[in-house]
Design an enzyme around this catalytic site. Structure first.
Site, PDB file in Angstrom:
ATOM      1  N   ARG A   1     -10.518   0.584  14.602  1.00  0.00           N
ATOM      2  CA  ARG A   1     -10.062   1.343  13.058  1.00  0.00           C
ATOM      3  C   ARG A   1     -11.575   0.988  12.319  1.00  0.00           C
ATOM      4  O   ARG A   1     -12.482   1.124  12.030  1.00  0.00           O
ATOM      5  CB  ARG A   1      -9.321   1.064  12.570  1.00  0.00           C
ATOM      6  CG  ARG A   1      -8.570   1.623  11.720  1.00  0.00           C
ATOM      7  CD  ARG A   1      -7.412   2.277  11.603  1.00  0.00           C
ATOM      8  NE  ARG A   1      -6.352   0.690  10.796  1.00  0.00           N
ATOM      9  CZ  ARG A   1      -5.563   0.125  10.526  1.00  0.00           C
ATOM     10  NH1 ARG A   1      -4.641   1.337  10.262  1.00  0.00           N
ATOM     11  NH2 ARG A   1      -4.808  -0.730  10.335  1.00  0.00           N
TER      12      ARG A   1
ATOM     13  N   LYS B   1       0.559  -1.031   0.215  1.00  0.00           N
ATOM     14  CA  LYS B   1      -0.019   0.054   0.009  1.00  0.00           C
ATOM     15  C   LYS B   1       1.142   1.160  -0.071  1.00  0.00           C
ATOM     16  O   LYS B   1       2.112   0.888   0.278  1.00  0.00           O
ATOM     17  CB  LYS B   1      -1.123  -0.292   1.678  1.00  0.00           C
ATOM     18  CG  LYS B   1       0.361  -0.255   2.571  1.00  0.00           C
ATOM     19  CD  LYS B   1      -0.915  -0.402   3.789  1.00  0.00           C
ATOM     20  CE  LYS B   1      -0.147  -0.436   4.902  1.00  0.00           C
ATOM     21  NZ  LYS B   1      -1.384  -0.516   6.178  1.00  0.00           N
TER      22      LYS B   1
ATOM     23  N   TYR C   1      15.566  31.785   4.284  1.00  0.00           N
ATOM     24  CA  TYR C   1      14.810  32.196   4.856  1.00  0.00           C
ATOM     25  C   TYR C   1      15.017  32.978   6.374  1.00  0.00           C
ATOM     26  O   TYR C   1      14.980  31.972   7.113  1.00  0.00           O
ATOM     27  CB  TYR C   1      13.361  31.650   4.804  1.00  0.00           C
ATOM     28  CG  TYR C   1      12.447  31.564   3.447  1.00  0.00           C
ATOM     29  CD1 TYR C   1      12.381  32.979   2.450  1.00  0.00           C
ATOM     30  CD2 TYR C   1      12.427  30.103   2.814  1.00  0.00           C
ATOM     31  CE1 TYR C   1      12.093  32.792   1.405  1.00  0.00           C
ATOM     32  CE2 TYR C   1      11.847  30.555   1.393  1.00  0.00           C
ATOM     33  CZ  TYR C   1      11.972  31.355   0.991  1.00  0.00           C
ATOM     34  OH  TYR C   1      11.598  31.403  -0.336  1.00  0.00           O
TER      35      TYR C   1
ATOM     36  N   MET D   1      10.612  24.886  -0.029  1.00  0.00           N
ATOM     37  CA  MET D   1      10.197  24.357  -0.589  1.00  0.00           C
ATOM     38  C   MET D   1      10.823  22.923  -1.499  1.00  0.00           C
ATOM     39  O   MET D   1      10.701  22.209  -1.723  1.00  0.00           O
ATOM     40  CB  MET D   1       9.079  25.250  -1.492  1.00  0.00           C
ATOM     41  CG  MET D   1       8.430  24.257  -2.378  1.00  0.00           C
ATOM     42  SD  MET D   1       7.165  24.928  -3.782  1.00  0.00           S
ATOM     43  CE  MET D   1       6.053  25.994  -2.334  1.00  0.00           C
TER      44      MET D   1
HETATM   45  C1  LIG Z   1       0.018  -1.943   6.870  1.00  0.00           C
HETATM   46  C2  LIG Z   1      -0.758  -3.123   7.538  1.00  0.00           C
HETATM   47  C3  LIG Z   1       0.082  -4.498   7.984  1.00  0.00           C
HETATM   48  C4  LIG Z   1       1.169  -4.110   7.644  1.00  0.00           C
HETATM   49  O1  LIG Z   1       1.702  -3.717   8.592  1.00  0.00           O
HETATM   50  P1  LIG Z   1       3.813  -3.272   8.919  1.00  0.00           P
HETATM   51  O2  LIG Z   1       3.530  -2.617  10.415  1.00  0.00           O
HETATM   52  O3  LIG Z   1       4.229  -1.906   7.500  1.00  0.00           O
HETATM   53  O4  LIG Z   1       4.552  -4.516   8.778  1.00  0.00           O
HETATM   54  C5  LIG Z   1      -0.336  -5.189   8.170  1.00  0.00           C
HETATM   55  N1  LIG Z   1      -2.291  -5.527   8.378  1.00  0.00           N
HETATM   56  C6  LIG Z   1      -2.325  -3.993   7.609  1.00  0.00           C
HETATM   57  C7  LIG Z   1      -3.992  -4.287   8.186  1.00  0.00           C
HETATM   58  C8  LIG Z   1      -2.006  -3.277   7.226  1.00  0.00           C
HETATM   59  O5  LIG Z   1      -3.205  -2.056   7.150  1.00  0.00           O
END
Ligand SMILES: *Cc1c(COP(=O)(O)O)cnc(C)c1O
Length: 813
Positions: free
Chosen positions: A580, A482, A708, A757
């Site tokens: 969550r 992801k 800056y 930036m």
């Molecule tokens: C991102 C995620 C993981 C992986 O987590 P890490 O700590 O990066 O290994 C596993 N399960 C779910 C549901 C996630 O959202």
């Protein structure tokens, strides 16, 4: 190579199963993917931590391979020869020893902690005008790489240069008889790779085993090495301070040049070398020592040394113009490395169209006619659509290549560049150094700014294997890619993971999954957070949604039913404490009822996510989540007439709750080289290195300011370098004003003033550097962990915050 199985069998103490012990063997392979495998290949089925060569036998037989060295029980086949041995790696080594004995050429054997590959490549360059050299390709210096290198020797070679690397005791004694060096070089003994040895003495002793039969050992004179040298070994040593060395060398560095003041055989002279860093100077000296030993005169040495260049040791994959992918191997063109590059090209599988841009090939040890015939066969086997040859010699052999286009010179090629229509293809650029193909690469390369994030694909493989080793053999792996692979590049990493046969990929949103599928990824992909509006697209692209609520389940079912789907894979998530996403216990029975009433979907897996797997202070809570998950999932499974995959652990879960691996784990940040546990961190390899360059250097006086708001005031004369990376690239403003630093020429340069930036400024008063020099923003040093700690955040945020305008470059060592 032309050998007969009959001669090989006794060398490997193999048991023979087959009808054709008179089969001819002309090459050796361990890689099932190589297009160079054919009916004269002897294929060694090596067993590694992740791949077992035996599993490819049937596939290889279909491709025409008929000779295998195996160690496992196999099914005999008609017209296929099997050589059964105890251990296939040992057999490969025995084969190499047997093969090496057929040649009595001088061989330079190189070992040491650093510099092996560079010294090898430079010696090859320096000696190639006078010798036909066989050398290890790239850094093939392992228990597998060394035998494969030596197997490349043929009758025309009159000098070998091989490197040998070891990581623990008792490895060198296996490599020595394979290399059989006559001239030894010990580059240095540093602290690199110390884990495999109890202490320095043990490491030195082990390395020196390479030299037990050499006629001379070349090394930097040093008491701790002398203590272990057997008196029989003839040495040729150099030193900066020990008068007992054969050659005394002092060096003086100014700007980018170094002068070596050398005293040898009672004469003094100078050599100028085009490097200023200590490592390169040491490497050059080792090369000069070999040239002395070969009795070259000082003028020749000076002329050749002046042409030395920094070595690109890896094949770089770059984004090219017009949707092309470039594989940049513009620094070498020998037969061995061409083979490797072609295999690499095949594994890349980016585009179906493939072009090879190739210069004349040197030092093949073959007559040109035979050489280019063989190149042509390889090109055909690798399904290369067109070959563009550049050089006088290759032009003469144009007719060997179907669709061959040749140009006598690079200039000629460049003037026809526009007519060659490079688009939607993978282009391998492979040229001998003096052809300067880097100009072609820069023409073909997509232009962006000078800041890049380099991704080491080998490190990803290493990290994957590190976590795999923690799992039971039957535990599956889902890798989370992801957020663009945690900022590291989604598709390229997915491709690599597919190759390494992970079981699942996980993305956050449907779009990410669609992009992967559209690029040809075939692994199943779970979508963590599928929006109702994306259900159509999810179905269309065969993605698998995570379903976390009754509302989501019902709306997915509605769409799926309209499409008359059956058994469409979905993943059920429970909330066990993270609060969550996920079904809660109170909805479990209703969930069960809905699932039992439909054949439209099938629960592929059941999952939950831990809130505190990285923090052992909350171990109790972790255990509670595991218990709740087991209870909920067991109840659901009870009611289904099949068994879905259960999974709970993320990266730190894998490390801290090994008892809860269940059927699968979900690896995320660990793959990208980050652990929440400092003791584990040292076993991971850095994946991403964020690099830039120095745009401008200036000196300011005491009392002047930088940036800056004049937040940096010089208290003395200060040298300031400006670097084109800023907060829009993901470098936080809070990293400026003396908090953060970058690395330039291995030294820390503190960021002065506020991060802008698109730029930031650093203090380089005490660092030798010039405009255009490389700058490390993030990588080994400073590390992502360090930056996260200083900025009061977590590595995840730093990694995913590197903006998409930073170009990603992927490479393998
Ligand atoms: C991102 C995620 C993981 C992986 O987590 P890490 O700590 O990066 O290994 C596993 N399960 C779910 C549901 C996630 O959202």
């Amino acid at each position: 190579m032309s050998l007969v199985l009959n001669d090989i069998i006794p060398q490997l103490q193999a048991e023979f199963f087959g009808n054709h012990s008179d089969a001819i063997i002309s090459n050796v392979s361990i890689d099932s993917r190589s297009f160079q495998n054919n009916n004269q290949t002897l294929f060694f089925c090596l067993i590694g931590p992740n791949n077992n060569g035996h599993t490819f036998i049937n596939e290889l037989i279909e491709k025409g391979v008929s000779n295998f060295v195996v160690s496992e029980q196999i099914e005999l086949k008609e017209n296929v020869n099997f050589l059964k041995v105890e251990n296939t790696l040992v057999a490969l080594q025995q084969f190499a020893i047997f093969y090496r004995k057929k040649f009595s050429i001088p061989v330079i054997g190189i070992t040491g902690s650093n510099g092996k590959t560079i010294v090898k490549e430079w010696l090859n360059f320096l000696l190639s005008p006078d010798y036909n050299i066989i050398k290890s390709p790239k850094s093939f210096n392992s228990q597998v790489g060394v035998p494969l290198s030596v197997i490349g020797i043929n009758e025309q070679h009159n000098l070998g240069i091989f490197e040998a690397g070891i990581s623990t005791v008792n490895e060198m004694q296996k490599l020595e008889p394979i290399v059989q060096p006559t001239i030894g070089i010990l580059t240095n003994i540093g602290s690199a790779h110390d884990e495999g040895f109890e202490n320095l003495c043990q490491k030195i002793k082990e390395k020196l085993k390479l030299f037990q039969n050499v006629s001379v050992l070349i090394y930097n004179k040093n008491k701790s090495i002398d203590a272990f040298l057997s008196p029989e070994i003839n040495t040729f040593s150099w030193s900066e301070n020990d008068k007992n060395a054969d050659v005394l060398i002092h060096h003086k560095t100014t700007n980018n040049q170094t002068t070596l003041n050398i005293t040898y055989q009672n004469t003094c002279f100078k050599l100028n070398i085009p490097f200023s860093d200590d490592a390169s100077i040491e490497n050059v000296i080792h090369c000069v020592m070999v040239l002395f030993y070969f009795k070259y005169d000082v003028d020749t040495i000076q002329n050749r040394i002046a042409l030395l260049y920094p070595i690109e040791m890896r094949l770089k994959v770059k984004k090219g113009i017009n949707n092309t992918t470039l594989i940049d191997d513009s620094y070498s063109s020998d037969f061995q490395s061409l083979k490797i590059a072609l295999d690499f090209l095949e594994n890349q599988k980016m585009h179906s169209k493939k072009t090879l841009i190739l210069s004349d090939i040197f030092q093949s040890g073959l007559a040109n006619d035979e050489l280019y015939s063989r190149v042509s066969q390889m090109v055909i086997a690798n399904k290369i659509g067109r070959v563009i040859g550049i050089g006088e010699t290759i032009s003469n052999y144009k007719n060997k290549f179907l669709n061959g286009i040749t140009f006598k010179t690079q200039a000629d090629f460049l003037s026809h560049f526009d007519t060659l229509n490079f688009e939607n293809e993978t282009i391998l650029i492979k040229g001998a150094r003096n052809f300067h193909f880097e100009e072609i690469v820069s023409l073909l390369e997509e232009k962006t700014h000078e800041t890049v994030l380099e991704i080491n694909l080998n490190a990803i493989t290493h990290n994957l294997n590190f976590y795999k080793a923690k799992l039971k053999p039957e535990t599956k792996i889902m890798v989370m890619v992801k957020a663009f692979g945690y900022g590291n590049g989604g598709f390229e990493i997915a491709k690599l993971l597919e190759y390494h046969k992970v079981d699942y990929l996980g993305v956050a949103f449907a779009d990410e999954g669609i992009a992967l599928k559209n690029n040809g990824i075939q692994l199943p992909i779970m979508v963590l957070n599928p929006e109702t509006t994306s259900f159509d697209a999810i179905i269309q692209h065969q993605l698998e949604p995570e379903i976390y609520s009754l509302r989501g389940l019902n709306s997915f079912l509605k769409i799926a039913k309209q499409k008359f789907l059956k058994d469409f894979p979905i993943h059920i998530k429970f909330d066990t404490g993270m609060h969550r996403l996920g079904f809660e216990e109170e909805h479990l029975e209703e969930l069960i009822a809905v699932l039992k009433s439909t054949k439209t979907v099938k629960v592929k897996s059941i999952l939950s996510h831990m809130a505190t797997s990285d923090d052992l202070q909350h171990k109790e809570f972790g255990l509670l989540q595991i218990e709740r998950f087991e209870k909920l999932s067991n109840r659901l499974i009870e009611e289904l007439d099949y068994k879905p995959i259960c999974h709970l652990l993320n990266t730190s879960g894998i490390s801290n709750f090994p008892q809860a691996q269940m059927d699968m784990v979900r690896l995320g940040i660990g793959l990208y080289g980050i652990s929440n546990d400092t003791s584990e961190q040292k076993y991971l390899e850095t994946v991403g290195t964020l690099k830039s360059i120095i745009s401008q250097i200036r000196t300011i006086q005491k009392g002047e300011s930088v940036g800056y708001g004049r937040r940096f005031m010089a208290t003395q004369e200060t040298k300031i370098a400006t670097i084109p990376i800023g907060y829009a690239d993901g470098i936080r403003r809070s990293w400026g004003n003396g908090i953060g630093y970058v690395t330039i020429n291995n030294q820390k340069a503190t960021i002065v003033g506020s991060v802008c930036m698109d730029m930031l400024m650093v203090d380089v008063t005490s660092i030798p550097c010039v405009e255009g020099n490389q700058v490390i923003i993030l990588g080994e040093n400073p590390s992502v962990n360090f930056m996260a700690e200083k900025l009061n955040t977590i590595p995840y945020e730093i990694l995913t915050g590197i903006s998409q305008r930073v170009k990603r470059i992927f490479y393998r060592e």
